[in-house]
Design an enzyme around this catalytic site. Structure first.
Site, PDB file in Angstrom:
ATOM      1  CG  MET A  54     -18.289  30.607 -14.170  1.00  0.00           C
ATOM      2  SD  MET A  54     -19.058  31.574 -15.456  1.00  0.00           S
ATOM      3  CE  MET A  54     -20.446  32.261 -14.576  1.00  0.00           C
ATOM      4  CD  GLU A 102     -10.307  27.726 -15.421  1.00  0.00           C
ATOM      5  OE1 GLU A 102      -9.354  28.321 -15.928  1.00  0.00           O
ATOM      6  OE2 GLU A 102     -10.205  26.642 -14.810  1.00  0.00           O
TER       7      GLU A 102
END
Ligand code: DCP
Length: 672
Positions: free
Chosen positions: A19, A121
């Site tokens: 992200m 992640e």
């Protein structure tokens, strides 16, 4: 010298999705008026405006960095919007971010094997999906390609700005003479572009991704073009990529091993490792590490994507920088209590929602000794078997701390008042729960679980297990890793002359502080208040999807919830007692310090036994028949005998005394 092409790895398609400025995006979704503005999320403390933990890309353009404090960021970018991290129990509360991460995981997990690597992640194994696409609708058969696909970066492909570049990407992806590996990679690039669009649509978050033939290369690539972009790594580009990659940038080479490679072998980039034979590397670093180094120099990594949507551990930590450093046992105990309470809450919801139990409690701390030449000696980490219930975790965490402190400071360093002035300072504390396993279905296996729980970790004389940090980089990456980033913190008030290097505990939340995506399901009200109405329906869908996913995963555990309730009730009773006991616990600290661990423990155990007796006396009325039916026969017999009128509950003295399946055994205090 060209590097031999590995045969197995190129048939896999792995994506690493990360992200963009994650906490900032979460806050911007909450406050849409912040979108597009330079924004940073700061930790709540007021010292120099708080520490920045996430910085938007607009703010990065003005020179704002994560290492800055709020005041410094305002100086660099006067229009910056600083958003405070939510606070609970006097420390950062990351639940909002965890839930947001879970939303993303739930979407990505649709596409293939999914491993949640940290709060923001994810690794995906897209091999099957890519193979299917290659068979059914290969890139060259597509009438049109999505913009997001055409905007991809493909390493090794020369690109110019503008439309030509998109054409080049299309040409590269549609080459009929491409080898199987590149064809699969092209399919992976299309799939990931689609997933990223879906994440944006459903969560309003942008992310970046790397697509490659293994995890290592995918992770390297995902950070290359940020934000909101994706990068593919054909095998032909690997050598060039690694030849310019500084050795310290490689995962697991940021620390001592990387330094040794630089200093002892004169290696600056990962590619420089190519000049050494496997045997030579093994001579220097041992068989496993040597082989691992030899492989990474060639872009080879066999690490599998683990199908894991839930975190490997739970942790709660806090830093005490500068003048906030803790100086007495009572303040340490106060904070350990807060951290343990949070940990206990998270364990309870993991147990309730996911039917998972953790078995090891670990205490980490960072410290320094102010008048000491040996002030950089590491504060030892300690572990012990984990006992459920906030009070037990608090007690155990404090015991671990005292054992570690004794070791850190030597036997004469602590006086009955708690510390010798300026002898030691605690600058970071964390408690974590690890070795999390599913409760296996069937009552006998639950019994087995509890039997093994009481014997799992080996103990040293003081009842603790010393944590060893292995240098060998063979361990797979997991949510439980502590961040290796270290922060320089000056001590402006009392320790003006001291500058110490501390692990950034609060910042390490990213890795250690994860919860399950079931949180989204269990906290709809939080979500509803935090998130604008537009995303409500999306949330509902995601929540359902997450629910389904977990339900599928946990289908086998039907019948356990009632056992879960026992735990919940037990710890709830314990917590309410804790409120009334808190003062006395803290005030008795200095007295306890003088005790040996074992005498202290017997005191604690006695208290615990007394509490348990009351708790069970009360709880027994609440246990219904269906719960009992799920318990092992011996325990059913034992509980039923307590339920008979006039039969008093007597922990540890009941039928089958000492047997592993006694109900008392379930809640047995820590053996020292
Ligand atoms: N985080 C933290 N402390 C750190 C690093 C990160 O608390 N030392 C938190 C805040 C971040 C989130 O974890 O938003 C994700 O960390 P990343 O390292 O992935 O960084 P960002 O997502 O913020 O930015 P990027 O777009 O560079 O990945």
């Amino acid at each position: 010298m060209p590097v031999a092409r590995p045969e197995t790895s190129e048939t896999r398609v792995i994506a690493h999705v990360d992200m963009d400025c994650f906490y900032v995006q979460v806050e911007q979704r909450k406050q849409p008026e912040l979108r597009g503005l330079p924004t940073a999320v700061v930790q709540y403390n007021e010292w120099q405006g708080g520490g920045l933990i996430a910085v938007s890309y607009e703010a990065r353009k003005c020179g704002v960095k994560r290492s800055m404090r709020g005041d410094e960021a305002k100086f660099a970018c006067p229009e910056i919007q600083l958003v405070q991290v939510p606070v609970a129990r006097g420390k950062a509360d990351l639940n909002l971010y965890r839930s947001a991460g879970s939303e993303v995981v739930s979407i990505l997990a649709q596409s293939g094997k999914c491993e949640r690597a940290s709060i923001d992640e994810v690794y995906l194994d897209l091999t099957d999906a890519a193979e299917r696409m290659l068979a059914d609708a290969p890139p060259e058969s597509l009438e049109s390609m999505d913009e997001e696909v055409l905007k991809s970066h493909i390493l090794g492909m020369s690109r110019e700005d503008g439309d030509d570049c998109k054409e080049s990407v299309r040409d590269w992806m549609c080459r009929r003479d491409a080898d199987h590996g590149d064809k699969l990679l092209s399919c992976g690039i299309i799939i990931v572009a689609e997933l990223r669009k879906q994440v944006l649509k459903e969560t309003e978050f942008t992310c970046s991704a790397g697509i490659a033939h293994n995890k290592m290369l995918a992770k390297l690539a995902s950070g290359m073009n940020k934000p909101a972009q994706q990068t593919g790594v054909p095998y032909s580009a690997v050598q060039e990529l690694l030849s310019s990659l500084p050795i310290k940038k490689m995962k697991q080479l940021g620390g001592k091993l990387g330094t040794s490679l630089q200093n002892d072998l004169g290696v600056d980039t990962v590619g420089d490792l190519l000049q050494f034979s496997e045997t030579k590397l093994q001579e220097h670093y041992g068989i496993n590490t040597g082989t691992w180094l030899w492989n990474i120099a060639r872009g080879i990594s066999g690490e599998e994507v683990q199908g894991r949507l839930l975190p490997k551990s739970h942790g709660s930590g806090k830093t005490f920088p500068g003048p906030r450093a803790l100086k007495s046992l009572s303040t340490v105990q106060h904070w350990l209590n807060q951290l343990s309470e949070e940990l206990s809450e998270r364990l309870s919801s993991d147990l309730e929602q996911n039917k998972r139990i953790a078995s090891t409690l670990t205490l980490h701390a960072s410290a320094f000794r102010s008048r000491d030449s040996d002030s950089h000696k590491k504060f030892p980490s300690k572990s012990c078997p984990l006992r459920y219930g906030a009070i037990k975790i608090q007690e155990d965490a404090f015991n671990l701390f005292q054992a570690a402190l004794r070791e850190y400071i030597g036997p004469f360093g602590i006086n009955p008042q708690g510390n010798k002035k300026e002898t030691w300072r605690i600058t970071g504390l964390s408690v974590s729960a690890s070795k999390i396993v599913d409760i296996p279905s069937g009552t006998s296996s639950i019994t087995r679980y509890f039997q093994s729980q009481s014997t799992a970790p080996s103990h040293s004389a003081d009842g603790c297990v010393q944590e060893h940090v292995a240098m060998t980089p063979s361990a797979s990456e997991g949510c439980s890793e502590q961040r290796s980033t270290e922060t320089e913190v000056a001590m402006p008030e009392e320790d003006t002359s001291v500058t110490c290097t501390l692990p950034n505990f609060e910042n390490s939340y990213k890795d250690i502080d994860l919860v399950s995506e079931k949180d989204v399901v269990s906290c709809p009200s939080n979500e509803a208040t935090d998130i604008p109405t537009q995303s409500e329906s999306n949330k509902g869908t995601q929540a359902k999807r997450i629910g389904q996913k977990i339900n599928n995963l946990k289908e086998k555990n039907r019948g356990i919830p009632s056992i879960v309730d026992i735990f919940k009730n037990y710890s709830a009773t314990a917590s309410s007692k804790q409120e009334t006991q808190e003062d006395s616990t803290v005030s008795s600290t200095s007295k306890r310090v003088n005790f040996s661990i074992s005498s202290h423990n017997s005191e604690v155990n006695q208290e615990v036994e007394e509490r348990r007796e009351t708790d069970w006396g009360y709880k027994l009325d609440e246990i219904d028949q269906s719960v009992l039916d799920e318990l092992p026969v011996e325990i059913q017999r034992e509980v039923r005998s307590f339920m008979r009128p006039n039969k008093r509950f007597n922990v540890g003295k009941s039928k089958g005394d000492g047997s592993a399946s006694s109900i008392a055994h379930y809640f047995q205090p820590l053996k020292r």
